[in-house]
Scaffold this active site. Sequence first.
Site, PDB file in Angstrom:
ATOM      1  CB  THR A   1      -0.932   0.000   1.225  1.00  0.00           C
ATOM      2  OG1 THR A   1      -1.772  -1.153   1.169  1.00  0.00           O
ATOM      3  CG2 THR A   1      -1.803   1.251   1.252  1.00  0.00           C
TER       4      THR A   1
ATOM      5  N   GLY B   1       2.284   8.848 -10.213  1.00  0.00           N
ATOM      6  CA  GLY B   1       2.077   8.766 -11.665  1.00  0.00           C
ATOM      7  C   GLY B   1       0.893   9.606 -12.098  1.00  0.00           C
TER       8      GLY B   1
ATOM      9  CE1 TYR C   1       2.023   3.352   8.267  1.00  0.00           C
ATOM     10  CE2 TYR C   1       3.233   3.996  10.227  1.00  0.00           C
ATOM     11  CZ  TYR C   1       2.307   4.277   9.251  1.00  0.00           C
ATOM     12  OH  TYR C   1       1.667   5.489   9.245  1.00  0.00           O
TER      13      TYR C   1
ATOM     14  NE  ARG D   1      -4.521   5.191  14.225  1.00  0.00           N
ATOM     15  CZ  ARG D   1      -4.473   6.108  13.275  1.00  0.00           C
ATOM     16  NH1 ARG D   1      -4.235   7.360  13.577  1.00  0.00           N
ATOM     17  NH2 ARG D   1      -4.679   5.781  12.022  1.00  0.00           N
TER      18      ARG D   1
END
Length: 235
Positions: free
Chosen positions: A8, A18, A61, A102
């Site tokens: 991702t 792009g 990550y 979190r």
Amino acid sequence: MSSMIYKTNVMGTLNMLGLAKRIGARFLLTSTSEVYGDPLEHPQKETYWGNVNPIGERSCYDEGKRTAETLTMDYHRGAGVEVRIARIFNTYGPRMCLDDGRVVSNFVAQAIRKQPLTVYGDGKQTRSFQFVSDLVNGLASLMDGEHVGPFNLGNPGEFTMLELAQVVKETIDSSATIEYKPNTADDPHMRKPDISKAKELLNWEPKIPLREGLPLMVSDFRNRILNEDEGKGMK
């Protein structure tokens, strides 16, 4: 799961770069304080290259975002794409997912549900928490301005996990208890942004301290958890 996070960050960023190149758009990369890894510099400046374990459990990550920054700067230098890079530190506020894992949403949801607050490790690791509206203002200033970045966007107010738990208890339920669990691998010991660059070049700094912002998040969480409980009761 880990490979999807990396894909991702890398493929998603490539696709958007792009697109930005094709249509001449200004591109914003919302990067993260995680690019600093478990920092050996405190507080962290944008010039710090970080201390990341490339084969660690959470590196998908960290390294995914570091690669995204690399790609963004490559497109900027090589293809003339106008880019902006923000390194976002821990952010909280209304409308967060109730169970996103979190720490702020964990503590708030647990306290409202009368569950123990889960602290990993000894609770002495530190984080800096900014209210969501401060972050939005910082991102708007970055996109409206002429500077590429990267810019740290975070609140320099630093709290240990135990201090955060105490603020949550004071705000929601003073009788809440704390439950200790083993720490996760490669959990950064310290996290605090140096925001001098954002102050100087973006004329930005956070305005809302934790004790002001947390009650706004708590009222939103309380409403949603109450509705969730009512829904369960009706089934």
